[in-house]
Motif scaffolding. Structure first.
Motif, PDB file in Angstrom:
ATOM      1  N   MET A  40      34.152  45.960  41.348  1.00  0.00           N
ATOM      2  CA  MET A  40      35.032  44.882  40.716  1.00  0.00           C
ATOM      3  C   MET A  40      34.237  44.219  39.510  1.00  0.00           C
ATOM      4  SD  MET A  40      35.660  41.210  42.622  1.00  0.00           S
ATOM      5  CE  MET A  40      35.424  39.955  41.377  1.00  0.00           C
ATOM      6  N   GLU A  41      34.934  44.165  38.509  1.00  0.00           N
ATOM      7  CA  GLU A  41      34.279  43.576  37.208  1.00  0.00           C
ATOM      8  C   GLU A  41      35.072  42.026  37.328  1.00  0.00           C
ATOM      9  OE1 GLU A  41      35.645  46.653  35.399  1.00  0.00           O
ATOM     10  OE2 GLU A  41      34.367  47.676  36.674  1.00  0.00           O
ATOM     11  N   MET A  42      36.202  42.175  36.645  1.00  0.00           N
ATOM     12  CA  MET A  42      36.860  40.649  36.399  1.00  0.00           C
ATOM     13  C   MET A  42      38.428  40.975  36.853  1.00  0.00           C
ATOM     14  SD  MET A  42      37.261  38.322  33.299  1.00  0.00           S
ATOM     15  CE  MET A  42      35.560  38.209  33.067  1.00  0.00           C
ATOM     16  N   ILE A  43      38.880  39.947  37.513  1.00  0.00           N
ATOM     17  CA  ILE A  43      40.460  40.033  37.683  1.00  0.00           C
ATOM     18  C   ILE A  43      40.839  38.766  37.240  1.00  0.00           C
ATOM     19  CG2 ILE A  43      42.037  39.780  39.728  1.00  0.00           C
ATOM     20  CD1 ILE A  43      40.247  41.227  41.648  1.00  0.00           C
ATOM     21  N   ASN A  44      42.058  38.949  36.470  1.00  0.00           N
ATOM     22  CA  ASN A  44      42.528  37.663  35.603  1.00  0.00           C
ATOM     23  C   ASN A  44      43.962  37.789  36.405  1.00  0.00           C
ATOM     24  OD1 ASN A  44      43.528  40.003  34.445  1.00  0.00           O
ATOM     25  ND2 ASN A  44      43.710  38.967  32.537  1.00  0.00           N
ATOM     26  N   ALA A  45      44.397  36.205  36.229  1.00  0.00           N
ATOM     27  CA  ALA A  45      45.920  36.088  36.732  1.00  0.00           C
ATOM     28  C   ALA A  45      46.331  34.847  36.117  1.00  0.00           C
ATOM     29  CB  ALA A  45      45.775  35.740  38.320  1.00  0.00           C
ATOM     30  N   THR A  46      47.740  34.377  36.187  1.00  0.00           N
ATOM     31  CA  THR A  46      48.262  33.236  35.441  1.00  0.00           C
ATOM     32  C   THR A  46      48.892  32.517  36.431  1.00  0.00           C
ATOM     33  OG1 THR A  46      48.350  34.865  33.339  1.00  0.00           O
ATOM     34  CG2 THR A  46      49.766  32.663  33.279  1.00  0.00           C
ATOM     35  N   GLY A  47      48.806  31.155  36.059  1.00  0.00           N
ATOM     36  CA  GLY A  47      49.574  30.048  37.075  1.00  0.00           C
ATOM     37  C   GLY A  47      50.324  29.235  36.040  1.00  0.00           C
ATOM     38  N   ARG A  48      51.468  28.846  36.257  1.00  0.00           N
ATOM     39  CA  ARG A  48      52.338  27.872  35.633  1.00  0.00           C
ATOM     40  C   ARG A  48      53.031  26.689  36.383  1.00  0.00           C
ATOM     41  NH1 ARG A  48      53.923  32.963  33.983  1.00  0.00           N
ATOM     42  NH2 ARG A  48      53.312  33.491  31.878  1.00  0.00           N
ATOM     43  N   ARG A  49      53.134  25.620  36.019  1.00  0.00           N
ATOM     44  CA  ARG A  49      53.572  24.420  36.706  1.00  0.00           C
ATOM     45  C   ARG A  49      53.895  23.384  35.630  1.00  0.00           C
ATOM     46  NH1 ARG A  49      56.613  21.286  38.949  1.00  0.00           N
ATOM     47  NH2 ARG A  49      55.781  19.802  40.665  1.00  0.00           N
ATOM     48  N   LYS A  50      55.308  22.874  35.516  1.00  0.00           N
ATOM     49  CA  LYS A  50      55.765  21.936  34.476  1.00  0.00           C
ATOM     50  C   LYS A  50      55.250  22.764  33.114  1.00  0.00           C
ATOM     51  CE  LYS A  50      55.718  17.664  37.334  1.00  0.00           C
ATOM     52  NZ  LYS A  50      55.331  16.581  37.223  1.00  0.00           N
ATOM     53  N   ALA A  51      54.728  21.875  32.373  1.00  0.00           N
ATOM     54  CA  ALA A  51      54.339  22.443  30.981  1.00  0.00           C
ATOM     55  C   ALA A  51      52.869  23.008  30.887  1.00  0.00           C
ATOM     56  CB  ALA A  51      54.425  21.357  29.997  1.00  0.00           C
ATOM     57  N   SER A  52      52.344  23.197  32.180  1.00  0.00           N
ATOM     58  CA  SER A  52      50.804  23.705  31.920  1.00  0.00           C
ATOM     59  C   SER A  52      50.702  25.098  32.290  1.00  0.00           C
ATOM     60  CB  SER A  52      50.108  22.759  33.274  1.00  0.00           C
ATOM     61  OG  SER A  52      50.113  21.591  33.124  1.00  0.00           O
ATOM     62  N   ILE A  53      49.949  25.759  31.640  1.00  0.00           N
ATOM     63  CA  ILE A  53      49.703  27.294  31.903  1.00  0.00           C
ATOM     64  C   ILE A  53      48.087  27.277  32.284  1.00  0.00           C
ATOM     65  CG2 ILE A  53      49.879  29.421  30.719  1.00  0.00           C
ATOM     66  CD1 ILE A  53      52.226  28.632  28.993  1.00  0.00           C
ATOM     67  N   ALA A  54      47.690  27.911  33.113  1.00  0.00           N
ATOM     68  CA  ALA A  54      46.354  28.321  33.459  1.00  0.00           C
ATOM     69  C   ALA A  54      46.112  29.921  33.454  1.00  0.00           C
ATOM     70  CB  ALA A  54      46.000  27.803  34.689  1.00  0.00           C
ATOM     71  N   ARG A  55      45.064  30.011  32.830  1.00  0.00           N
ATOM     72  CA  ARG A  55      44.547  31.841  33.012  1.00  0.00           C
ATOM     73  C   ARG A  55      43.228  31.528  33.870  1.00  0.00           C
ATOM     74  NH1 ARG A  55      45.472  31.539  27.179  1.00  0.00           N
ATOM     75  NH2 ARG A  55      43.291  31.323  26.945  1.00  0.00           N
ATOM     76  N   ILE A  56      43.205  32.528  34.713  1.00  0.00           N
ATOM     77  CA  ILE A  56      42.095  32.674  35.550  1.00  0.00           C
ATOM     78  C   ILE A  56      41.284  33.822  35.675  1.00  0.00           C
ATOM     79  CG2 ILE A  56      41.248  32.427  38.074  1.00  0.00           C
ATOM     80  CD1 ILE A  56      43.216  29.822  37.135  1.00  0.00           C
ATOM     81  N   TYR A  57      40.162  33.785  35.334  1.00  0.00           N
ATOM     82  CA  TYR A  57      39.174  34.965  35.330  1.00  0.00           C
ATOM     83  C   TYR A  57      38.216  34.870  36.709  1.00  0.00           C
ATOM     84  CZ  TYR A  57      41.101  35.138  30.906  1.00  0.00           C
ATOM     85  OH  TYR A  57      41.759  34.931  29.643  1.00  0.00           O
ATOM     86  N   LEU A  58      38.404  35.685  37.696  1.00  0.00           N
ATOM     87  CA  LEU A  58      37.628  35.550  39.009  1.00  0.00           C
ATOM     88  C   LEU A  58      36.624  36.876  38.797  1.00  0.00           C
ATOM     89  CD1 LEU A  58      39.017  34.844  42.369  1.00  0.00           C
ATOM     90  CD2 LEU A  58      38.088  37.095  42.068  1.00  0.00           C
TER      91      LEU A  58
END
Length: 128
Positions: A1-19
């Motif tokens: 496992m190197e890196m897992i990325n995902a995106t989350g959104r709510r209202k006007a916010s956008i979050a990019r997650i790198y696990l």
């Protein structure tokens, strides 16, 4: 496992997650979690998915978030972390889904209409 990325959104916010594998550090826009969200109940909202599947100290999270306010950003991060954990292990899906962390909350602010001071509020009506 190197890196897992995902995106989350709510209202006007956008979050990019790198696990990544690590010791449980959470970095948001280059700052520590405590520095970025000084309010404790908002901080808890961010770490809820990790506590639900009991992996708080196993993974490092590097998060980029933009747009919206602190509450919308926290909920976007929560959704992104949940999606990343499901990519990591499919067994995490059912406990996260029961708490509704994987559901996109599509409610956004209604736009202002012309002839009105706000979206729905009207000026005082006078019959005569």
């Amino acid at each position: 496992m190197e890196m897992i990325n995902a995106t989350g959104r709510r209202k006007a916010s956008i979050a990019r997650i790198y696990l990544t594998k690590g010791e449980g550090n959470i970095t948001i826009n280059g700052k520590a979690l405590d520095a970025y969200f000084p309010v404790s109940h908002i901080r808890n909202k961010v770490t809820e998915p990790l506590q639900t599947v009991e992996v708080e100290s196993l993974y490092n999270l590097n998060i980029n978030v933009k747009g919206g306010g602190f509450k919308g950003q926290a909920e976007a991060i929560r959704m992104g972390i949940s999606r990343a954990l499901v990519k990591l292990n499919e067994e995490f899906k059912s406990p996260l889904k029961t708490k509704k962390f994987l559901t996109r909350d599509a409610r956004v602010v209604e736009r202002k209409k012309y002839g009105k001071p706000k979206a729905r509020k009207s000026f005082q009506f006078s019959k005569r």
